[in-house]
Design an enzyme around this catalytic site. Structure first.
Site, short mmCIF file in Angstrom:
data_model
loop_
_atom_site.label_atom_id
_atom_site.label_comp_id
_atom_site.label_asym_id
_atom_site.label_seq_id
_atom_site.Cartn_x
_atom_site.Cartn_y
_atom_site.Cartn_z
N GLU A 1 0.82 -1.22 0.00
CA GLU A 1 0.00 0.00 0.00
C GLU A 1 0.85 1.27 0.00
O GLU A 1 0.36 2.34 -0.34
CB GLU A 1 -0.95 -0.01 1.21
CG GLU A 1 -2.03 -1.07 1.09
CD GLU A 1 -2.84 -1.26 2.37
OE1 GLU A 1 -3.98 -1.72 2.26
OE2 GLU A 1 -2.34 -0.97 3.46
N ASP B 1 -12.18 -7.28 -1.88
CA ASP B 1 -12.98 -8.50 -1.66
C ASP B 1 -14.34 -8.09 -1.09
O ASP B 1 -14.57 -6.92 -0.83
CB ASP B 1 -12.26 -9.45 -0.68
CG ASP B 1 -11.99 -8.77 0.66
OD1 ASP B 1 -10.88 -8.26 0.84
OD2 ASP B 1 -12.91 -8.70 1.51
#
Ligand code: ADE
Length: 230
Positions: free
Chosen positions: A11, A198
């Site tokens: 990230e 997800d």
């Protein structure tokens, strides 16, 4: 100074790669990278996973670096059927779904003896993020809503349903509300920016590794453009 927090290496590494004049300082066992990102003075940190790590990083950014803004970027599980993998959620507010003092009569998510348990995000940061996202991720859908955080990777329909029914969040992750709370305690405007990796259901453990990289690309592009606009 703008503080940027990501939990995992993936990230933050792409942001780090495009920063200029980088210097590294260490606080509370983490590297804080100061430098320029798209012409703005920033300090970037990979805080580690979970609320404690996240809160410590936000406190360092507020207390030591005196950041004017704190941005949390990363990925999250969707809590809403309309929000698909790759889409972006910008926080309107954030709360901790695993704050549980129900044994003493408090509602789930409520922090006892504190006026605020749901931390409102900066609407001006959110508007900038929205405009930046529309520019650099034109095919990505943007949602604005509640981020719910807990020290838990949500990967079951049952847990997801309970969180949705109680808190009406748009996505779930493991840091945002802790950063929001630390920002609130320091009176610093914050925004959580999450790309969906997800659906926080029984397929989450399968989807997460395959879609993580694509989701991170969206949030990294957005944050870079935001720095140009801020
Ligand atoms: N980060 C990405 N997906 C997540 C999930 N399903 N639960 C918690 N954190 C996440």
């Amino acid at each position: 100074m703008i503080g940027i927090i990501g939990a995992m290496q993936e990230e933050v590494e792409d942001l780090k790669a495009v920063m200029k004049d980088c210097r590294v300082e260490r606080h509370a066992s983490r590297d804080y990278i100061t430098g320029e990102l798209e012409g703005r003075d920033v300090v970037l940190v990979q805080c580690g996973v979970g609320k404690v790590n996240a809160a410590i990083a936000a406190e360092v950014l507020a207390g030591i670096y005196k950041c004017n803004y704190i941005i949390n970027t990363g990925i999250a599980g969707s809590l809403n059927t309309a929000i698909d993998i790759g889409d972006i959620v910008l926080s309107t507010d954030a709360l901790q779904h695993d704050m549980d003092v129900t044994g003493l009569g408090f509602e789930k998510g409520i922090i006892p003896d504190q006026d605020v348990s749901v931390f409102e995000a900066s609407s001006s940061l959110r508007n900038i993020a929205k405009a930046a996202c529309e520019k650099v991720n034109p095919d990505v859908k943007i949602f604005e809503g509640r981020v719910v955080s807990g020290d838990q990777f949500v990967s079951s329909e049952e847990v997801k349903k309970e969180i949705v029914d109680l808190f009406h969040g748009m996505c779930t992750e493991m840091e945002g509300a802790a950063i929001a709370q630390a920002a609130w305690l320091n009176n610093v405007p914050y925004l959580v920016i999450r790309a969906i990796s997800d659906k926080a259901d029984d397929s989450a453990d399968m989807d997460y590794p395959s879609f993580k990289i694509k989701a991170i690309e969206h949030s990294v592009r957005l944050v870079r453009e935001m720095m140009r606009m801020i």
